[in-house]
Write a protein that holds these residues in place. Structure first.
Motif, PDB file in Angstrom:
ATOM      1  N   MET A 150       0.851  -1.184   0.000  1.00 31.41           N
ATOM      2  CA  MET A 150       0.000   0.000   0.000  1.00 31.41           C
ATOM      3  C   MET A 150       0.890   1.237   0.000  1.00 31.41           C
ATOM      4  SD  MET A 150      -3.277   0.687   0.069  1.00 31.41           S
ATOM      5  CE  MET A 150      -4.428   2.020   0.444  1.00 31.41           C
ATOM      6  N   LYS A 151       0.547   2.191  -0.849  1.00 30.06           N
ATOM      7  CA  LYS A 151       1.384   3.374  -1.009  1.00 30.06           C
ATOM      8  C   LYS A 151       0.683   4.620  -0.472  1.00 30.06           C
ATOM      9  CE  LYS A 151       3.695   1.748  -5.212  1.00 30.06           C
ATOM     10  NZ  LYS A 151       5.033   1.612  -4.612  1.00 30.06           N
ATOM     11  N   ALA A 152       1.505   5.535   0.018  1.00 23.89           N
ATOM     12  CA  ALA A 152       1.066   6.893   0.341  1.00 23.89           C
ATOM     13  C   ALA A 152       2.087   7.829  -0.270  1.00 23.89           C
ATOM     14  CB  ALA A 152       0.990   7.100   1.849  1.00 23.89           C
ATOM     15  N   ALA A 153       1.631   8.922  -0.863  1.00 24.30           N
ATOM     16  CA  ALA A 153       2.562   9.818  -1.543  1.00 24.30           C
ATOM     17  C   ALA A 153       2.075  11.241  -1.417  1.00 24.30           C
ATOM     18  CB  ALA A 153       2.704   9.433  -3.020  1.00 24.30           C
ATOM     19  N   ILE A 187      -4.625  -2.727  -1.850  1.00 22.82           N
ATOM     20  CA  ILE A 187      -5.724  -2.287  -0.996  1.00 22.82           C
ATOM     21  C   ILE A 187      -6.313  -3.456  -0.221  1.00 22.82           C
ATOM     22  CG2 ILE A 187      -7.411  -2.521  -2.862  1.00 22.82           C
ATOM     23  CD1 ILE A 187      -7.429   0.149  -0.072  1.00 22.82           C
ATOM     24  N   ASP A 188      -6.346  -4.649  -0.837  1.00 25.61           N
ATOM     25  CA  ASP A 188      -6.892  -5.820  -0.155  1.00 25.61           C
ATOM     26  C   ASP A 188      -5.947  -6.314   0.934  1.00 25.61           C
ATOM     27  OD1 ASP A 188      -9.094  -5.736  -1.855  1.00 25.61           O
ATOM     28  OD2 ASP A 188      -8.122  -7.026  -3.342  1.00 25.61           O
ATOM     29  N   ARG A 189      -4.650  -6.343   0.651  1.00 23.76           N
ATOM     30  CA  ARG A 189      -3.687  -6.771   1.667  1.00 23.76           C
ATOM     31  C   ARG A 189      -3.579  -5.743   2.789  1.00 23.76           C
ATOM     32  NH1 ARG A 189       0.000 -10.899   0.125  1.00 23.76           N
ATOM     33  NH2 ARG A 189       1.606  -9.992   1.470  1.00 23.76           N
ATOM     34  N   TRP A 190      -3.766  -4.464   2.458  1.00 21.67           N
ATOM     35  CA  TRP A 190      -3.675  -3.407   3.461  1.00 21.67           C
ATOM     36  C   TRP A 190      -4.775  -3.538   4.514  1.00 21.67           C
ATOM     37  CZ3 TRP A 190      -6.895   1.077   4.190  1.00 21.67           C
ATOM     38  CH2 TRP A 190      -6.391   1.975   5.130  1.00 21.67           C
ATOM     39  N   ARG A 191      -5.948  -4.001   4.102  1.00 23.62           N
ATOM     40  CA  ARG A 191      -7.031  -4.180   5.072  1.00 23.62           C
ATOM     41  C   ARG A 191      -6.634  -5.205   6.139  1.00 23.62           C
ATOM     42  NH1 ARG A 191     -10.330  -4.113   0.111  1.00 23.62           N
ATOM     43  NH2 ARG A 191     -11.307  -2.055  -0.055  1.00 23.62           N
ATOM     44  N   HIS A 192      -5.830  -6.206   5.727  1.00 24.46           N
ATOM     45  CA  HIS A 192      -5.327  -7.178   6.690  1.00 24.46           C
ATOM     46  C   HIS A 192      -4.193  -6.582   7.528  1.00 24.46           C
ATOM     47  CE1 HIS A 192      -4.107 -10.950   8.452  1.00 24.46           C
ATOM     48  NE2 HIS A 192      -2.884 -10.833   7.932  1.00 24.46           N
ATOM     49  N   GLU A 193      -3.373  -5.752   6.893  1.00 26.79           N
ATOM     50  CA  GLU A 193      -2.217  -5.174   7.581  1.00 26.79           C
ATOM     51  C   GLU A 193      -2.611  -4.023   8.499  1.00 26.79           C
ATOM     52  OE1 GLU A 193       2.330  -3.848   6.403  1.00 26.79           O
ATOM     53  OE2 GLU A 193       0.725  -3.535   4.941  1.00 26.79           O
ATOM     54  N   GLN A 194      -3.725  -3.377   8.222  1.00 23.34           N
ATOM     55  CA  GLN A 194      -4.115  -2.170   8.942  1.00 23.34           C
ATOM     56  C   GLN A 194      -4.206  -2.389  10.451  1.00 23.34           C
ATOM     57  OE1 GLN A 194      -7.812  -0.583   7.561  1.00 23.34           O
ATOM     58  NE2 GLN A 194      -7.362   1.497   8.237  1.00 23.34           N
ATOM     59  N   GLY A 195      -4.678  -3.574  10.850  1.00 20.21           N
ATOM     60  CA  GLY A 195      -4.827  -3.844  12.269  1.00 20.21           C
ATOM     61  C   GLY A 195      -3.511  -4.013  13.002  1.00 20.21           C
ATOM     62  N   GLN A 196      -2.404  -4.214  12.252  1.00 17.55           N
ATOM     63  CA  GLN A 196      -1.096  -4.397  12.870  1.00 17.55           C
ATOM     64  C   GLN A 196      -0.312  -3.086  12.981  1.00 17.55           C
ATOM     65  OE1 GLN A 196      -0.324  -7.397  14.032  1.00 17.55           O
ATOM     66  NE2 GLN A 196      -2.265  -8.213  13.235  1.00 17.55           N
ATOM     67  N   LEU A 197      -0.832  -2.013  12.428  1.00 14.86           N
ATOM     68  CA  LEU A 197      -0.139  -0.727  12.458  1.00 14.86           C
ATOM     69  C   LEU A 197      -0.471   0.019  13.743  1.00 14.86           C
ATOM     70  CD1 LEU A 197      -0.764   0.393   8.761  1.00 14.86           C
ATOM     71  CD2 LEU A 197       1.228  -0.800   9.684  1.00 14.86           C
ATOM     72  N   THR A 198       0.490   0.776  14.241  1.00  5.74           N
ATOM     73  CA  THR A 198       0.293   1.560  15.472  1.00  5.74           C
ATOM     74  C   THR A 198       0.143   3.034  15.117  1.00  5.74           C
ATOM     75  OG1 THR A 198       2.690   1.750  15.747  1.00  5.74           O
ATOM     76  CG2 THR A 198       1.591  -0.059  16.896  1.00  5.74           C
ATOM     77  N   PRO A 199      -0.659   3.777  15.889  1.00  7.46           N
ATOM     78  CA  PRO A 199      -0.836   5.209  15.606  1.00  7.46           C
ATOM     79  C   PRO A 199       0.484   5.966  15.747  1.00  7.46           C
ATOM     80  CG  PRO A 199      -2.480   4.398  17.155  1.00  7.46           C
ATOM     81  CD  PRO A 199      -1.453   3.328  17.042  1.00  7.46           C
TER      82      PRO A 199
END
Length: 239
Positions: A150-153, A187-199
């Motif tokens: 997932m990219k952010a730019a 975007i599909d893999r990010w939905r799985h990864e999102q829960g592992q990210l910290t604020p």
């Protein structure tokens, strides 16, 4: 008219002692054809054909100019394909790649690339670059999560319009197309990864407020790349 290979084969078979009848039978041609090719001093050749027009022809000048502008970087065929399709190109990607291959400079073989995968939330790659545009430099920041891709730019230094265009590209192209290596959409893999990210810590949010808001502020132009030893020291300090 026979091909050049067939004409040569007739002479080779004749030198090997085969009769005209045998050669004609082996090659599936008439005996008169074999006789004619044995008598001719040179091997007949097909005259070169004129290149057939293709759907890509009207875009050659545009593509050459884009390759020239990007040098020494190389624009991916997918980027150029999207650009010329917006201009009316109706051909395929393979035709474009084959034509671009003639323009791509050769490069030394650096050996096989070593790929590695990480678990969700464990790794992110960040790149920062400054584009020089006369007296108005344009800074760009790209971050890619290692697991989902997932990219952010963002384009910094008061470039609201450019940032909106980049946001559209992320939402409509980069993060929703199937990743070539993973075979899945980021975007599909990010939905799985999102829960592992910290604020992001509040202290950093306050310090980086101008960059995280709707109107990014200027950033320094010095390189943000450091030796690996620097990052190793940071990792040990945080352990």
């Amino acid at each position: 008219m026979l091909t050049q290979e067939q004409a040569v084969e007739i002479r080779v078979l004749a030198r090997q002692g085969h009769s005209i009848r045998q050669i004609a039978k082996m090659l599936g041609v008439s005996r008169n054809t074999v006789r004619r090719y044995l008598k001719e001093p040179t091997v007949p050749r097909y005259s070169p054909r004129d290149p057939r027009p293709t759907k890509l022809d009207p875009f050659h000048d545009y593509l050459r100019e884009r390759v020239k502008q990007a040098h020494p970087l190389w624009l991916p065929a997918t980027v150029l394909l999207r650009e010329i399709r917006e201009q009316g190109y109706q051909g395929g990607a393979s035709q474009l790649r084959a034509w671009l291959a003639r323009l791509k400079p050769s490069r030394p073989d650096d050996g096989p690339a070593v790929r590695f995968e990480t678990e969700p939330g464990q790794q992110m790659q960040a790149d920062f670059v400054v584009f020089r545009r006369a007296k108005s430099p344009l800074s760009a920041f790209v971050a890619t999560l290692g697991y989902s891709r997932m990219k952010a730019a963002g384009l910094l230094v008061d470039c609201g319009t450019a940032n909106r265009l980049v946001g559209d590209w992320l939402a409509e192209v980069a993060n929703v197309r199937v990743h070539a290596t993973l075979g899945e959409r980021p975007i599909d893999r990010w939905r799985h990864e999102q829960g592992q990210l910290t604020p992001l810590p509040q202290a950093l949010r306050r310090a980086w407020g101008p960059l995280l808001g709707e109107r990014p502020g200027p950033v320094p132009h010095e390189s943000l790349q450091h030796p690996l030893s620097v990052y190793e020291s940071i990792r040990e300090a945080c352990a």
